[in-house]
Design a protein around this motif. Structure first.
Motif, mmCIF file in Angstrom:
data_model
loop_
_atom_site.group_PDB
_atom_site.id
_atom_site.type_symbol
_atom_site.label_atom_id
_atom_site.label_comp_id
_atom_site.label_asym_id
_atom_site.label_seq_id
_atom_site.Cartn_x
_atom_site.Cartn_y
_atom_site.Cartn_z
ATOM 1 N N VAL A 2 43.089 12.460 46.705
ATOM 2 C CA VAL A 2 41.991 12.102 47.443
ATOM 3 C C VAL A 2 41.057 12.743 47.053
ATOM 4 O O VAL A 2 40.857 14.285 46.808
ATOM 5 C CB VAL A 2 42.811 12.771 48.929
ATOM 6 C CG1 VAL A 2 43.861 14.255 49.384
ATOM 7 C CG2 VAL A 2 41.908 12.244 50.498
ATOM 8 N N GLN A 6 37.523 10.258 51.166
ATOM 9 C CA GLN A 6 38.419 9.196 51.994
ATOM 10 C C GLN A 6 39.233 10.588 52.818
ATOM 11 O O GLN A 6 39.058 9.350 54.312
ATOM 12 C CB GLN A 6 39.301 9.117 51.336
ATOM 13 C CG GLN A 6 40.044 8.320 49.787
ATOM 14 C CD GLN A 6 40.268 8.459 48.564
ATOM 15 O OE1 GLN A 6 40.717 9.773 47.980
ATOM 16 N NE2 GLN A 6 40.539 7.362 48.299
ATOM 17 N N ASP A 38 45.711 19.058 45.844
ATOM 18 C CA ASP A 38 46.599 17.800 46.843
ATOM 19 C C ASP A 38 46.135 18.540 47.998
ATOM 20 O O ASP A 38 47.235 18.100 49.539
ATOM 21 C CB ASP A 38 47.644 17.880 46.549
ATOM 22 C CG ASP A 38 48.295 19.158 46.117
ATOM 23 O OD1 ASP A 38 48.075 19.847 46.454
ATOM 24 O OD2 ASP A 38 50.259 18.698 46.538
ATOM 25 N N LEU A 68 46.914 9.578 53.173
ATOM 26 C CA LEU A 68 46.544 9.725 52.251
ATOM 27 C C LEU A 68 47.160 10.670 51.033
ATOM 28 O O LEU A 68 46.531 10.668 50.229
ATOM 29 C CB LEU A 68 45.226 10.660 52.683
ATOM 30 C CG LEU A 68 44.199 10.052 53.346
ATOM 31 C CD1 LEU A 68 42.960 11.195 53.627
ATOM 32 C CD2 LEU A 68 43.532 8.402 52.903
#
Length: 159
Positions: A2, A6, A38, A68
Motif C-alpha cells: 500500500v 492510497q 505492510d 487495504l
C-alpha cells in the motif's frame, strides 16, 4: 504494498462521526501518514482533548487501512488541533451543510471576540447574526442565530 496516497484516499472517505458531511481528512484531524512495508502509521488529533469520538475515529481508520491489506497503527498526536487545519473543501462542505466555518488564518478567539463578531449565515449569507449560545454540541462550536432568515446555525470557533 500500500502507498501513502492510497491511505490518504481511504481516510478521506471516512466521515467525521459528529459531522458526516466532512471527512476526517477534510476536518484536518489526520496529521500524517507513514508507510513502511505492510505497516501504516497514522497520527491524528481530535478537535478537542477528551473528544468522545476518538475511539470511533481510530476504529474506522484501522478498518479502512486493514481493507487495504496493511496493518494499522493509530496514534493521537501531542499537538492540539486548530481550525486552520480544515481544508478549503472541508470549509465548503461545512457551509453547504449549515455550519459556519471559521475564516482561514483567524486568530484564536476570546469570549469577547466571539460575542462581538458577526458571522455570515450559511443559509442566506446575511451578516446580521448574533451569538445565541457560546457552547454548542461540542466545545469547538457555538450556536448563532440569523436575524434575516431566522435560522439558528453552528459556528466553528477559531482554535
Amino acid at each position: 504494498m500500500v502507498t501513502a496516497d492510497q491511505v490518504w484516499e481511504a481516510l478521506a472517505e471516512i466521515p467525521d462521526p459528529e459531522i458526516p458531511a466532512v471527512s476526517l481528512v477534510d476536518l484536518g484531524v489526520v496529521r500524517s501518514v507513514a508507510v513502511e512495508d505492510d505497516k501504516v502509521r497514522v497520527e491524528f488529533t481530535p478537535t478537542f482533548l477528551g473528544c468522545p469520538a476518538v475511539d470511533v475515529m481510530r476504529d474506522q481508520m484501522v478498518e479502512r487501512i486493514n481493507e487495504l491489506g496493511a496493518e494499522a497503527e493509530i496514534a493521537v498526536a501531542a499537538e492540539g488541533w486548530s481550525s486552520d487545519r480544515i481544508t478549503p473543501e472541508g470549509r465548503r462542505k461545512l457551509e453547504e451543510s449549515g455550519f459556519a466555518p471559521p475564516a482561514p488564518g483567524a486568530a484564536p478567539t476570546t469570549l469577547l471576540q466571539i460575542q462581538a463578531v458577526s458571522s455570515r449565515c450559511p443559509y442566506c449569507g446575511s451578516n446580521d447574526t448574533r451569538l445565541e449560545n457560546l457552547f454548542g454540541p461540542t466545545p469547538c462550536r457555538s450556536i448563532r442565530y440569523c436575524a434575516a432568515c431566522r435560522q439558528p446555525f453552528e459556528q466553528f470557533k477559531s482554535l
